[in-house]
Write a protein that holds these residues in place. Structure first.
Motif, PDB file in Angstrom:
ATOM      1  N   GLY A  17      27.733  77.171  66.921  1.00 63.26           N
ATOM      2  CA  GLY A  17      28.520  76.053  67.432  1.00 63.26           C
ATOM      3  C   GLY A  17      28.207  74.705  66.825  1.00 63.26           C
ATOM      4  N   ASP A  18      27.342  74.641  65.845  1.00 66.96           N
ATOM      5  CA  ASP A  18      26.986  73.386  65.198  1.00 66.96           C
ATOM      6  C   ASP A  18      28.023  73.057  64.118  1.00 66.96           C
ATOM      7  N   GLN A  19      29.014  72.223  64.458  1.00 70.58           N
ATOM      8  CA  GLN A  19      30.074  71.875  63.505  1.00 70.58           C
ATOM      9  C   GLN A  19      29.529  71.096  62.313  1.00 70.58           C
ATOM     10  N   ARG A  66      38.853  76.804  63.051  1.00 66.10           N
ATOM     11  CA  ARG A  66      38.714  78.254  63.291  1.00 66.10           C
ATOM     12  C   ARG A  66      37.596  78.516  64.280  1.00 66.10           C
ATOM     13  N   SER A  67      37.662  79.666  64.904  1.00 68.63           N
ATOM     14  CA  SER A  67      36.552  80.039  65.778  1.00 68.63           C
ATOM     15  C   SER A  67      35.313  80.249  64.922  1.00 68.63           C
ATOM     16  N   VAL A  68      34.181  79.824  65.442  1.00 69.67           N
ATOM     17  CA  VAL A  68      32.939  79.898  64.686  1.00 69.67           C
ATOM     18  C   VAL A  68      32.336  81.290  64.796  1.00 69.67           C
ATOM     19  N   GLY A  69      31.391  81.551  63.939  1.00 68.31           N
ATOM     20  CA  GLY A  69      30.634  82.789  64.018  1.00 68.31           C
ATOM     21  C   GLY A  69      31.216  83.952  63.246  1.00 68.31           C
ATOM     22  N   GLU A  70      32.286  83.728  62.477  1.00 72.98           N
ATOM     23  CA  GLU A  70      32.896  84.833  61.745  1.00 72.98           C
ATOM     24  C   GLU A  70      32.115  85.197  60.491  1.00 72.98           C
TER      25      GLU A  70
END
Length: 193
Positions: A17-19, A66-70
């Protein structure tokens, strides 16, 4: 070339979650993203209005939302970046086609350079339709095309990004090219499903 450990660390932070990690990651791999964008823009025609710089920045903006973690590795990140760049190119082509067909533009006579660029725009949209149909039939074949064609990734990089063997990538690349060739020469990708 940036250290893979730094890339993995930043991907992990972005996944948590760290943009700001994405900002640092893009700064770290900007040159590689530029090469990826340059390959994606090859063959887009004389009248193409997106530059390499603009494609990298549009892709970055899409990655931010985009959703993170991909992405779990360098290869996964660049596969995702290839997919995002493809999406940006397709959206840009659709927008240009809409503008050509009227939109809120004043109608003028097209010069020869603009007319020469028209087939490339239509070919890109035809390829997108065929690739969308291919993804419905076999998603991994479409992912191989995104990595190899739009991302300019090698067989090894594609295998790593997709978590499959080199031989699988080779077989699926051959199958995907044959499918797309048939779809594009027959004029309708929907007939091949």
């Amino acid at each position: 070339m940036p250290d893979n450990r730094d890339i993995t660390r930043l991907l992990s932070a972005w996944g948590s979650g760290d943009q700001a990690a994405l900002d640092r990651l893009v700064a770290l791999v900007y040159d590689e993203l530029s090469r990826l964008a340059s390959r994606a823009l090859r063959g887009q025609g004389v009248g193409h209005t997106l530059t390499t710089h603009a494609l990298v920045h549009e892709s970055y903006l899409n990655l931010v939302v985009r959703s993170v973690g991909e992405s779990k590795s360098r290869a996964h990140f660049f596969a995702l970046a290839s997919k995002v760049m493809r999406r940006v190119l397709i959206d840009h082509a659709r927008h240009r086609r809409a503008q050509k067909r009227g939109g809120d533009q004043v109608h003028v006579t097209l010069g020869s350079a603009a007319a020469a660029a028209t087939p490339d725009l239509e070919q890109l949209l035809d390829l997108e339709a065929a690739l969308t149909a291919l993804a419905k039939k076999d998603e991994r074949l479409a992912e191989v095309v995104e990595c190899r064609f739009f991302g300019g990734m090698t067989v090894d990089e594609t295998a790593e990004a997709l978590g499959v063997s080199r031989r699988t990538v080779g077989r699926e690349w051959t199958r995907a090219k044959a499918y797309l060739y048939r779809a594009l020469t027959e004029g309708s990708s929907s007939t091949l499903l």
